[in-house]
Design a protein around this motif. Structure first.
Motif, mmCIF file in Angstrom:
data_model
loop_
_atom_site.group_PDB
_atom_site.id
_atom_site.type_symbol
_atom_site.label_atom_id
_atom_site.label_comp_id
_atom_site.label_asym_id
_atom_site.label_seq_id
_atom_site.Cartn_x
_atom_site.Cartn_y
_atom_site.Cartn_z
ATOM 1 N N VAL A 1 0.878 -1.167 0.000
ATOM 2 C CA VAL A 1 0.000 0.000 0.000
ATOM 3 C C VAL A 1 0.918 1.219 0.000
ATOM 4 N N MET A 2 0.923 1.946 -1.109
ATOM 5 C CA MET A 2 1.938 2.964 -1.337
ATOM 6 C C MET A 2 1.351 4.368 -1.439
ATOM 7 N N PRO A 3 2.175 5.408 -1.148
ATOM 8 C CA PRO A 3 1.717 6.800 -1.126
ATOM 9 C C PRO A 3 1.958 7.501 -2.455
ATOM 10 N N TRP A 4 1.554 8.760 -2.501
ATOM 11 C CA TRP A 4 1.581 9.536 -3.737
ATOM 12 C C TRP A 4 2.819 10.407 -3.901
ATOM 13 N N ASN A 5 3.619 10.613 -2.840
ATOM 14 C CA ASN A 5 4.637 11.667 -2.928
ATOM 15 C C ASN A 5 5.831 11.304 -3.816
ATOM 16 N N PHE A 6 6.146 10.022 -3.938
ATOM 17 C CA PHE A 6 7.117 9.533 -4.917
ATOM 18 C C PHE A 6 6.445 8.373 -5.642
ATOM 19 N N PRO A 7 5.618 8.662 -6.643
ATOM 20 C CA PRO A 7 4.717 7.638 -7.191
ATOM 21 C C PRO A 7 5.410 6.416 -7.782
ATOM 22 N N ILE A 8 6.639 6.568 -8.262
ATOM 23 C CA ILE A 8 7.362 5.426 -8.830
ATOM 24 C C ILE A 8 8.453 4.944 -7.873
ATOM 25 N N TRP A 9 9.218 5.865 -7.299
ATOM 26 C CA TRP A 9 10.318 5.479 -6.409
ATOM 27 C C TRP A 9 9.821 4.724 -5.185
ATOM 28 N N GLN A 10 8.779 5.215 -4.527
ATOM 29 C CA GLN A 10 8.299 4.536 -3.324
ATOM 30 C C GLN A 10 7.898 3.099 -3.641
ATOM 31 N N VAL A 11 7.309 2.898 -4.804
ATOM 32 C CA VAL A 11 6.887 1.546 -5.188
ATOM 33 C C VAL A 11 8.098 0.659 -5.430
ATOM 34 N N LEU A 12 8.992 1.117 -6.294
ATOM 35 C CA LEU A 12 10.124 0.262 -6.671
ATOM 36 C C LEU A 12 11.127 0.106 -5.539
ATOM 37 N N ARG A 13 11.200 1.084 -4.636
ATOM 38 C CA ARG A 13 12.094 0.954 -3.476
ATOM 39 C C ARG A 13 11.763 -0.294 -2.673
ATOM 40 N N GLY A 14 10.492 -0.620 -2.584
ATOM 41 C CA GLY A 14 10.102 -1.846 -1.898
ATOM 42 C C GLY A 14 10.001 -3.034 -2.824
ATOM 43 N N ALA A 15 9.552 -2.786 -4.071
ATOM 44 C CA ALA A 15 9.284 -3.894 -4.982
ATOM 45 C C ALA A 15 10.552 -4.570 -5.476
ATOM 46 N N VAL A 16 11.561 -3.794 -5.856
ATOM 47 C CA VAL A 16 12.750 -4.380 -6.479
ATOM 48 C C VAL A 16 13.459 -5.359 -5.543
ATOM 49 N N PRO A 17 13.728 -5.007 -4.276
ATOM 50 C CA PRO A 17 14.332 -6.005 -3.385
ATOM 51 C C PRO A 17 13.435 -7.236 -3.177
ATOM 52 N N ALA A 18 12.124 -7.019 -3.107
ATOM 53 C CA ALA A 18 11.218 -8.147 -2.933
ATOM 54 C C ALA A 18 11.209 -9.045 -4.160
ATOM 55 N N LEU A 19 11.261 -8.446 -5.340
ATOM 56 C CA LEU A 19 11.230 -9.228 -6.578
ATOM 57 C C LEU A 19 12.517 -10.014 -6.787
ATOM 58 N N ILE A 20 13.666 -9.398 -6.519
ATOM 59 C CA ILE A 20 14.924 -10.123 -6.704
ATOM 60 C C ILE A 20 14.983 -11.326 -5.764
ATOM 61 N N ALA A 21 14.286 -11.225 -4.619
ATOM 62 C CA ALA A 21 14.263 -12.341 -3.657
ATOM 63 C C ALA A 21 13.333 -13.454 -4.096
ATOM 64 N N GLY A 22 12.481 -13.208 -5.104
ATOM 65 C CA GLY A 22 11.592 -14.252 -5.602
ATOM 66 C C GLY A 22 10.142 -14.089 -5.215
ATOM 67 N N ASN A 23 9.818 -12.986 -4.529
ATOM 68 C CA ASN A 23 8.416 -12.715 -4.203
ATOM 69 C C ASN A 23 7.709 -12.089 -5.400
ATOM 70 N N THR A 24 6.387 -12.137 -5.396
ATOM 71 C CA THR A 24 5.612 -11.335 -6.333
ATOM 72 C C THR A 24 5.019 -10.154 -5.573
ATOM 73 N N TYR A 25 4.509 -9.174 -6.313
ATOM 74 C CA TYR A 25 4.180 -7.875 -5.718
ATOM 75 C C TYR A 25 2.806 -7.426 -6.188
ATOM 76 N N VAL A 26 1.955 -7.066 -5.230
ATOM 77 C CA VAL A 26 0.605 -6.590 -5.524
ATOM 78 C C VAL A 26 0.509 -5.153 -5.014
ATOM 79 N N LEU A 27 0.431 -4.217 -5.935
ATOM 80 C CA LEU A 27 0.456 -2.795 -5.587
ATOM 81 C C LEU A 27 -0.946 -2.229 -5.475
ATOM 82 N N LYS A 28 -1.239 -1.636 -4.303
ATOM 83 C CA LYS A 28 -2.420 -0.795 -4.135
ATOM 84 C C LYS A 28 -1.881 0.630 -3.971
ATOM 85 N N HIS A 29 -2.006 1.437 -5.029
ATOM 86 C CA HIS A 29 -1.422 2.773 -4.990
ATOM 87 C C HIS A 29 -2.433 3.798 -4.470
ATOM 88 N N ALA A 30 -1.923 5.009 -4.161
ATOM 89 C CA ALA A 30 -2.782 6.097 -3.705
ATOM 90 C C ALA A 30 -3.761 6.476 -4.819
#
Length: 463
Positions: free
Chosen positions: A134-163
């Motif tokens: 569940v991500m905020p609006w102030n960095f619409p792409i960075w905030q998402v990928l800051r969490g997503a990229v480490p999670a994805l490289i580890a083998g998780n999948t990612y479900v984004l609920k954006h602002a």
């Protein structure tokens, strides 16, 4: 104007003009179910790929992001008002994040030997599954990928609920991920109401939850994740102290304080919100800070020379103005700004408050906008006490030529990060997160990769 969503759809409102530029219907329960099913199915495939294979797709994503800097930056600017030069920087930073984890992520997931005799035991880092973010609006792409990229490289999948006000940015990011060649289900976007978020958290297909947002949101999401016995990472608010001691290089301190306070129109969790200045230099620092703030260009965020654009939401500007007026009523002195700008846009004048004390609103609360509060400290010890006198603990900054003293103060600062002679910034090479009401858990570095991993012990032939 305060509406950014209705009962039926999310609305993106251009804060420069006040006009609605996007309507995104909330998805049904069946659409949410389908997205979670895709994420679960995608996980069964994605987890079996090697970290090196996942890294190749991150490299491809970095390339797609760079190729699409202009449309993505423009969307960010139109949706939440970030000056377009800063929006371009956000996309480039995201591309660099992908490249960095592609290079270093696989090593962070390598089996870790233990001290067990004969090297018969090791720790393996296994992915948990689909992560709800569940991500905020102030960095619409960075905030998402800051969490997503480490999670994805580890083998998780990612479900984004954006602002709700940046759904256009969310769908552009989804398109970029598809262009990069990620398998179906590895990255999903859901546009749902808070009730839909609750259903997703409770759903057994979701393995863990990540939220960046307000304390109020973190309390609600954290409680729901706890009830479902699911791990969560919460990156919440901040009222970061920016300490300036008598021996500091004042020109450098002022330059850093202006960036640290007014970048992204002051809408940053880890920003220099409380400027705590030792009394020997507070007068000179204040004068230079006001001069530098007055020189900032405020205006059309699509113009190349604009540094401060409109605030992202009209209701948040109202709240900020109420906090400023309350602080002035409590006895603070207004040196610059202090009111909403006239016209249709959601602009707030760059503001400097001084004579602020630890009993005033702007000291106690987070001010999420272009407002700086200057507080006088008697000495370094008093500055430390003021810095720690907060319910938040995200990051802090110290400016002094006495690095040994700064290191001593850093050891006692109750914050997730301490920046000595440099303003706070998130960087994939170091961890990011807070303590107290700023949340818990960590993003970036190897901590971000392993936050959503099962640290599994594998012990061979234990006899």
């Amino acid at each position: 104007m305060t509406i950014f969503s209705s009962h039926t759809h999310a609305v993106s409102i251009n804060p420069t003009t006040g006009e609605a530029i996007g309507h995104y219907p909330f998805e049904s329960d069946s659409a949410l179910d389908a997205a979670l099913s895709r994420a679960a199915a995608g996980f069964s495939i994605w987890r079996r790929k090697s970290a090196e294979q996942r890294a190749q797709l991150l490299i491809a994503l970095a390339k797609v992001l760079r190729e699409n800097i202009e449309p993505m930056a423009r969307m960010i600017t139109l949706e939440m008002g970030k000056p377009v030069t800063q929006a371009r920087g956000e996309i480039e930073k995201c591309a660099g994040l992908c490249d960095w984890y592609a290079s270093h992520g696989p090593a962070m997931l390598a089996p870790e030997p233990t001290l067990v005799e004969n090297n018969k035991a090791r720790i393996e880092y296994r992915p948990l599954g689909p992560i709800l973010a569940v991500m905020p609006w102030n960095f619409p792409i960075w905030q998402v990928l800051r969490g997503a990229v480490p999670a994805l490289i580890a083998g998780n999948t990612y479900v984004l609920k954006h602002a709700p006000n940046v759904m256009g940015s969310a769908y552009l990011l989804l398109d970029a991920i598809k262009q990069a060649g990620f398998p179906e289900g590895v990255f999903e976007v859901i546009n749902v109401t808070p009730d839909g978020v609750s259903k997703a958290i409770a759903d057994p297909r979701i393995a863990a939850v990540s939220l960046t947002g307000s304390v109020r949101a973190g309390t609600a999401i954290g409680a729901q994740a706890g009830a479902a016995l699911k791990k969560c990472v919460l990156e919440l608010g901040g009222s970061d102290p920016f300490i300036v001691l008598n021996d500091a290089d004042l020109d450098e301190a002022v330059k850093a304080a202006v960036i640290g306070r007014y970048a992204n129109t002051g809408q940053v969790c880890a920003a220099a919100k409380r400027l705590i200045v030792e009394q020997g230099v507070v007068e000179e620092f204040t004068r230079k800070f006001v001069e530098a703030t007055r020189a900032l260009v405020v205006g059309d965020p699509l113009a190349a020379d604009t540094y401060i654009g409109p605030m992202a939401r009209f209701d948040l500007r109202d709240e900020l103005d109420q906090q400023v007026q309350a602080t002035l009523a409590e006895g603070a002195t207004l040196l610059l700004g202090g009111q909403k700008a006239a016209g249709a846009g959601n602009f707030y004048e760059p503001t400097v408050l001084t004579d602020v004390t630890d009993q005033m609103t702007s000291f106690k609360q987070e001010l999420f906008g272009p407002v700086a509060s200057i507080i006088t400290a008697r000495d370094a010890r008093h500055a430390l006490e003021l810095a720690n006198d907060s319910e938040f603990g995200l990051a802090s900054t110290i400016y002094t030529r006495n690095v040994e003293l700064a290191e001593q103060l850093a050891a006692e600062l109750d914050t997730g990060g301490v920046f000595i002679n440099g303003y706070c910034a998130s960087d994939p090479r170091v961890t990011f997160g807070g303590v107290k009401k700023s949340g818990f858990g960590r993003e970036l570095s190897h901590f971000g990769v392993r936050e959503f991993c099962n640290a599994q012990t594998v012990w061979l032939d234990r006899r």
